[in-house]
Design a protein around this motif. Sequence first.
Motif, PDB file in Angstrom:
ATOM      1  N   GLU A 111       0.833  -1.205   0.000  1.00 50.61           N
ATOM      2  CA  GLU A 111       0.000   0.000   0.000  1.00 50.61           C
ATOM      3  C   GLU A 111       0.868   1.255   0.000  1.00 50.61           C
ATOM      4  OE1 GLU A 111      -3.605   2.335   0.204  1.00 50.61           O
ATOM      5  OE2 GLU A 111      -3.030   0.396  -0.606  1.00 50.61           O
ATOM      6  N   ALA A 112       1.947   1.224   0.746  1.00 58.59           N
ATOM      7  CA  ALA A 112       2.860   2.371   0.780  1.00 58.59           C
ATOM      8  C   ALA A 112       3.463   2.615  -0.599  1.00 58.59           C
ATOM      9  CB  ALA A 112       3.963   2.142   1.808  1.00 58.59           C
ATOM     10  N   ILE A 113       3.878   1.553  -1.267  1.00 61.54           N
ATOM     11  CA  ILE A 113       4.453   1.693  -2.616  1.00 61.54           C
ATOM     12  C   ILE A 113       3.421   2.295  -3.558  1.00 61.54           C
ATOM     13  CG2 ILE A 113       5.265   0.389  -4.628  1.00 61.54           C
ATOM     14  CD1 ILE A 113       6.691  -1.483  -2.581  1.00 61.54           C
ATOM     15  N   GLU A 164       1.648   7.074  -6.562  1.00 62.41           N
ATOM     16  CA  GLU A 164       0.644   8.083  -6.908  1.00 62.41           C
ATOM     17  C   GLU A 164       1.168   9.489  -6.633  1.00 62.41           C
ATOM     18  OE1 GLU A 164      -3.120   7.382  -5.020  1.00 62.41           O
ATOM     19  OE2 GLU A 164      -3.325   5.388  -5.918  1.00 62.41           O
ATOM     20  N   ALA A 165       1.816   9.666  -5.503  1.00 67.02           N
ATOM     21  CA  ALA A 165       2.363  10.983  -5.152  1.00 67.02           C
ATOM     22  C   ALA A 165       3.442  11.411  -6.141  1.00 67.02           C
ATOM     23  CB  ALA A 165       2.928  10.951  -3.734  1.00 67.02           C
ATOM     24  N   ILE A 166       4.276  10.475  -6.563  1.00 64.91           N
ATOM     25  CA  ILE A 166       5.344  10.775  -7.518  1.00 64.91           C
ATOM     26  C   ILE A 166       4.760  11.195  -8.859  1.00 64.91           C
ATOM     27  CG2 ILE A 166       7.198   9.694  -8.874  1.00 64.91           C
ATOM     28  CD1 ILE A 166       7.897   8.122  -6.241  1.00 64.91           C
ATOM     29  N   GLU A 167       3.644  10.591  -9.260  1.00 63.33           N
ATOM     30  CA  GLU A 167       2.991  10.993 -10.507  1.00 63.33           C
ATOM     31  C   GLU A 167       2.497  12.430 -10.440  1.00 63.33           C
ATOM     32  OE1 GLU A 167       0.070   8.360 -12.186  1.00 63.33           O
ATOM     33  OE2 GLU A 167       1.215   6.601 -11.577  1.00 63.33           O
ATOM     34  N   ILE A 168       2.068  12.854  -9.264  1.00 65.21           N
ATOM     35  CA  ILE A 168       1.572  14.218  -9.091  1.00 65.21           C
ATOM     36  C   ILE A 168       2.732  15.209  -9.049  1.00 65.21           C
ATOM     37  CG2 ILE A 168       0.369  15.783  -7.507  1.00 65.21           C
ATOM     38  CD1 ILE A 168      -1.313  13.250  -6.702  1.00 65.21           C
ATOM     39  N   THR A 176      12.856   8.397  -2.153  1.00 63.87           N
ATOM     40  CA  THR A 176      13.604   7.644  -1.144  1.00 63.87           C
ATOM     41  C   THR A 176      12.668   6.896  -0.194  1.00 63.87           C
ATOM     42  OG1 THR A 176      13.856   9.629   0.223  1.00 63.87           O
ATOM     43  CG2 THR A 176      15.704   9.033  -1.218  1.00 63.87           C
ATOM     44  N   ASN A 177      11.483   7.433   0.047  1.00 65.41           N
ATOM     45  CA  ASN A 177      10.524   6.694   0.868  1.00 65.41           C
ATOM     46  C   ASN A 177      10.045   5.438   0.150  1.00 65.41           C
ATOM     47  OD1 ASN A 177      10.746   8.568   2.893  1.00 65.41           O
ATOM     48  ND2 ASN A 177       8.884   9.655   2.369  1.00 65.41           N
ATOM     49  N   ARG A 178       9.782   5.565  -1.146  1.00 64.40           N
ATOM     50  CA  ARG A 178       9.382   4.374  -1.895  1.00 64.40           C
ATOM     51  C   ARG A 178      10.543   3.389  -1.986  1.00 64.40           C
ATOM     52  NH1 ARG A 178       6.965   4.706  -7.948  1.00 64.40           N
ATOM     53  NH2 ARG A 178       9.154   5.147  -8.417  1.00 64.40           N
ATOM     54  N   LYS A 190      16.786  -3.630  -7.043  1.00 65.02           N
ATOM     55  CA  LYS A 190      16.907  -2.921  -8.320  1.00 65.02           C
ATOM     56  C   LYS A 190      15.902  -1.774  -8.402  1.00 65.02           C
ATOM     57  CE  LYS A 190      18.867  -6.736 -10.888  1.00 65.02           C
ATOM     58  NZ  LYS A 190      18.751  -7.668 -11.990  1.00 65.02           N
ATOM     59  N   GLU A 191      14.681  -2.030  -7.969  1.00 67.61           N
ATOM     60  CA  GLU A 191      13.663  -0.984  -7.973  1.00 67.61           C
ATOM     61  C   GLU A 191      14.043   0.139  -7.002  1.00 67.61           C
ATOM     62  OE1 GLU A 191      13.120  -4.233  -7.811  1.00 67.61           O
ATOM     63  OE2 GLU A 191      11.365  -4.794  -9.007  1.00 67.61           O
ATOM     64  N   ALA A 192      14.567  -0.258  -5.850  1.00 65.99           N
ATOM     65  CA  ALA A 192      14.986   0.733  -4.855  1.00 65.99           C
ATOM     66  C   ALA A 192      16.138   1.583  -5.387  1.00 65.99           C
ATOM     67  CB  ALA A 192      15.391   0.039  -3.562  1.00 65.99           C
ATOM     68  N   LEU A 193      17.088   0.956  -6.060  1.00 67.27           N
ATOM     69  CA  LEU A 193      18.211   1.711  -6.636  1.00 67.27           C
ATOM     70  C   LEU A 193      17.730   2.694  -7.695  1.00 67.27           C
ATOM     71  CD1 LEU A 193      21.085  -0.890  -6.929  1.00 67.27           C
ATOM     72  CD2 LEU A 193      21.152   1.282  -5.706  1.00 67.27           C
ATOM     73  N   PHE A 194      16.768   2.280  -8.491  1.00 61.48           N
ATOM     74  CA  PHE A 194      16.214   3.189  -9.495  1.00 61.48           C
ATOM     75  C   PHE A 194      15.638   4.427  -8.811  1.00 61.48           C
ATOM     76  CE2 PHE A 194      12.643   4.867 -11.911  1.00 61.48           C
ATOM     77  CZ  PHE A 194      13.267   5.163 -13.120  1.00 61.48           C
ATOM     78  N   ASP A 195      14.904   4.214  -7.740  1.00 69.41           N
ATOM     79  CA  ASP A 195      14.323   5.347  -7.022  1.00 69.41           C
ATOM     80  C   ASP A 195      15.408   6.223  -6.395  1.00 69.41           C
ATOM     81  OD1 ASP A 195      11.767   4.731  -7.756  1.00 69.41           O
ATOM     82  OD2 ASP A 195      11.108   4.095  -5.767  1.00 69.41           O
TER      83      ASP A 195
END
Length: 80
Positions: free
Chosen positions: A8-10, A15-19, A27-29, A40-45
Amino acid sequence: MKAGQVDEAIRLYSEAIEIQKSEGMFTNRAMAYIKQRKYKEALFDCEQALYLNPSFAKAHLRAYTCYLAQGMLPKAKASI
């Protein structure tokens, strides 16, 4: 974040990043992805956060965590 709340957090961070993109949201995601061991997803963020703010310490620390978890010590050292 409790284990059952990570998905749910992700979703909410996405959604917030899209806005509006911000280094904090990325970094929170990233931390949520780290909790799921999706490095890998975390590194991308983390990279996205550092693109927005190259001196953002939290992004460097989370990237370090991801590299270390994957056994990439030289990259971990270079990230901090």
